[in-house]
Design a protein around this motif. Structure first.
Motif, mmCIF file in Angstrom:
data_model
loop_
_atom_site.group_PDB
_atom_site.id
_atom_site.type_symbol
_atom_site.label_atom_id
_atom_site.label_comp_id
_atom_site.label_asym_id
_atom_site.label_seq_id
_atom_site.Cartn_x
_atom_site.Cartn_y
_atom_site.Cartn_z
ATOM 1 N N UNK A 206 8.054 4.211 -2.900
ATOM 2 C CA UNK A 206 8.870 5.409 -3.054
ATOM 3 C C UNK A 206 9.336 5.621 -4.476
ATOM 4 N N UNK A 207 9.708 6.850 -4.774
ATOM 5 C CA UNK A 207 10.243 7.232 -6.078
ATOM 6 C C UNK A 207 11.325 8.276 -5.867
ATOM 7 N N UNK A 224 8.197 9.352 -0.563
ATOM 8 C CA UNK A 224 8.022 8.035 0.043
ATOM 9 C C UNK A 224 6.724 7.962 0.823
ATOM 10 N N UNK A 225 6.191 6.762 0.944
ATOM 11 C CA UNK A 225 4.993 6.548 1.734
ATOM 12 C C UNK A 225 5.091 5.271 2.548
ATOM 13 N N UNK A 226 4.492 5.295 3.735
ATOM 14 C CA UNK A 226 4.453 4.118 4.610
ATOM 15 C C UNK A 226 3.028 3.915 5.089
ATOM 16 N N UNK A 227 2.554 2.667 5.016
ATOM 17 C CA UNK A 227 1.183 2.352 5.403
ATOM 18 C C UNK A 227 1.159 1.049 6.187
ATOM 19 N N UNK A 244 1.990 3.463 12.587
ATOM 20 C CA UNK A 244 2.581 4.662 11.998
ATOM 21 C C UNK A 244 2.371 4.688 10.491
ATOM 22 N N UNK A 245 1.904 5.824 9.988
ATOM 23 C CA UNK A 245 1.714 6.024 8.555
ATOM 24 C C UNK A 245 2.127 7.441 8.196
ATOM 25 N N UNK A 246 2.589 7.640 6.958
ATOM 26 C CA UNK A 246 2.989 8.978 6.533
ATOM 27 C C UNK A 246 3.313 9.004 5.044
ATOM 28 N N UNK A 247 3.392 10.205 4.523
ATOM 29 C CA UNK A 247 4.034 10.508 3.252
ATOM 30 C C UNK A 247 5.196 11.435 3.572
ATOM 31 N N UNK A 248 6.352 11.197 2.989
ATOM 32 C CA UNK A 248 7.487 12.082 3.227
ATOM 33 C C UNK A 248 8.096 12.512 1.897
ATOM 34 N N UNK A 249 8.714 13.672 1.927
ATOM 35 C CA UNK A 249 9.429 14.171 0.750
ATOM 36 C C UNK A 249 10.797 14.661 1.205
ATOM 37 N N UNK A 273 0.195 13.542 1.198
ATOM 38 C CA UNK A 273 -0.110 13.365 -0.219
ATOM 39 C C UNK A 273 -0.689 11.987 -0.527
ATOM 40 N N UNK A 274 -0.042 10.945 -0.030
ATOM 41 C CA UNK A 274 -0.449 9.566 -0.309
ATOM 42 C C UNK A 274 -1.103 8.953 0.919
#
Length: 299
Positions: A206-207, A224-227, A244-249, A273-274
């Motif tokens: 995350x950033x 943020x991203x989760x993998x 579960x995987x995702x990119x969130x803003x 995105x990621x």
């Protein structure tokens, strides 16, 4: 000039996922930074979050339209500086309400996340490491009765029933002559099992950037991203967030309310995105919170 005690941080709860059945997962991407609190400094927030969606992404990434699911949560989040280099953090959903359009709404206490954060570098380039066990004190089995067929029910847990540990490395910076800051982090989630079903470990990144507008309102943006570490090909029964995987803003703002009390507003959503969305409901989550900051010299 921005100081570490002027940076506000937020906590939030994520959504449920649904495969051939329902999954609950806690938020692995709480706000992370390289700063620790000063000794005796505190940050405390009570927030309310609301989410609803009928857009579900399967383990394979396919979008399905389902019965609408909704979740609301009342969450306590707190940080306290035991020393200038060691901070303890707590995140606890005090109550979570879950339900579908065709079921009753059930509620319960969520899982407690305790984070122990140590400053590795503090002066020039703040760098911290933290270890955060998630203690499964919430309701791992919480069945909601169907309002259509009284012989049907679905498990909508408020806790995932699994003990797991997040380890996070985070770094931050603040401009010396402008109210602007930035943070990045990477985290690893060591997962265990629930009812003899083992889960894949996870990696989160995350950033965040923030700026103080008119020397009054802090605004921030996060990505943020989760993998998942392992490929999860089969949805198990009522287990929580495996695969579960995702990119969130997200976008947030903090407004002064009264003395050391502030009002927090935040909006979060998901994208590809990621990491592409897998095994989760996707929609916007709104939250509002009241926070209090205690300075070290206060009695």
């Amino acid at each position: 000039m921005m100081t570490t005690r002027s940076i506000t941080r937020y906590a939030r709860v994520l959504v449920l996922g649904l495969g051939s059945c329902l999954f609950l997962f806690n938020s692995p991407v709480l706000a992370q930074s390289g700063w620790t609190k000063e000794k005796g400094e505190g940050f405390y927030q009570l927030s309310f979050q609301s989410f609803q969606s009928s857009d579900y992404y399967t383990l394979g990434g396919e979008l399905l339209n389902t019965n609408k699911f909704s979740q609301q949560s009342l969450v306590f989040y707190g940080e306290y500086g035991l020393t200038d280099r060691f901070t303890i953090i707590a995140n606890l959903p005090l109550q979570t309400w879950n339900g579908f359009e065709t079921t009753e709404t059930v509620s319960g206490l969520g899982d407690l996340r305790l984070e122990f954060k140590h400053s590795l570098l503090k002066k020039y380039l703040p760098l911290s490491i933290s270890v955060a066990p998630e203690i499964p004190i919430g309701r791992a089995n919480n069945f909601a009765q169907s309002t259509v067929n009284d012989f049907e029910e679905i498990n909508l847990p408020s806790g995932d029933g699994e003990f797991n540990v997040w380890t996070t490395l985070a770094s931050s910076f603040a401009l010396p002559n402008a109210p602007f800051y930035g943070s990045i982090f990477a985290a690893y989630n060591f997962r265990t099992e629930y009812e003899e079903v083992s889960f894949s470990d996870q990696i989160a990144i995350g950033a965040e950037v923030g700026y103080k507008v008119a020397n009054l309102v802090w605004v921030n943006a996060r990505l943020n991203g989760l993998n998942s570490v392992d490929d999860v090909l089969v949805a198990t029964d009522f287990v929580r967030g495996d695969g579960t995987e995702y990119t969130s803003y997200s976008f947030g703002a903090s407004f002064p309310a009264y003395k050391d009390f502030h009002l927090n507003l935040n909006y979060r959503n998901f994208a590809d995105f990621i990491y592409s969305r897998r095994n989760l409901y996707s929609a916007g989550t709104w939250s509002i919170g009241i926070l209090y900051q205690r300075k070290p010299n206060e009695k």
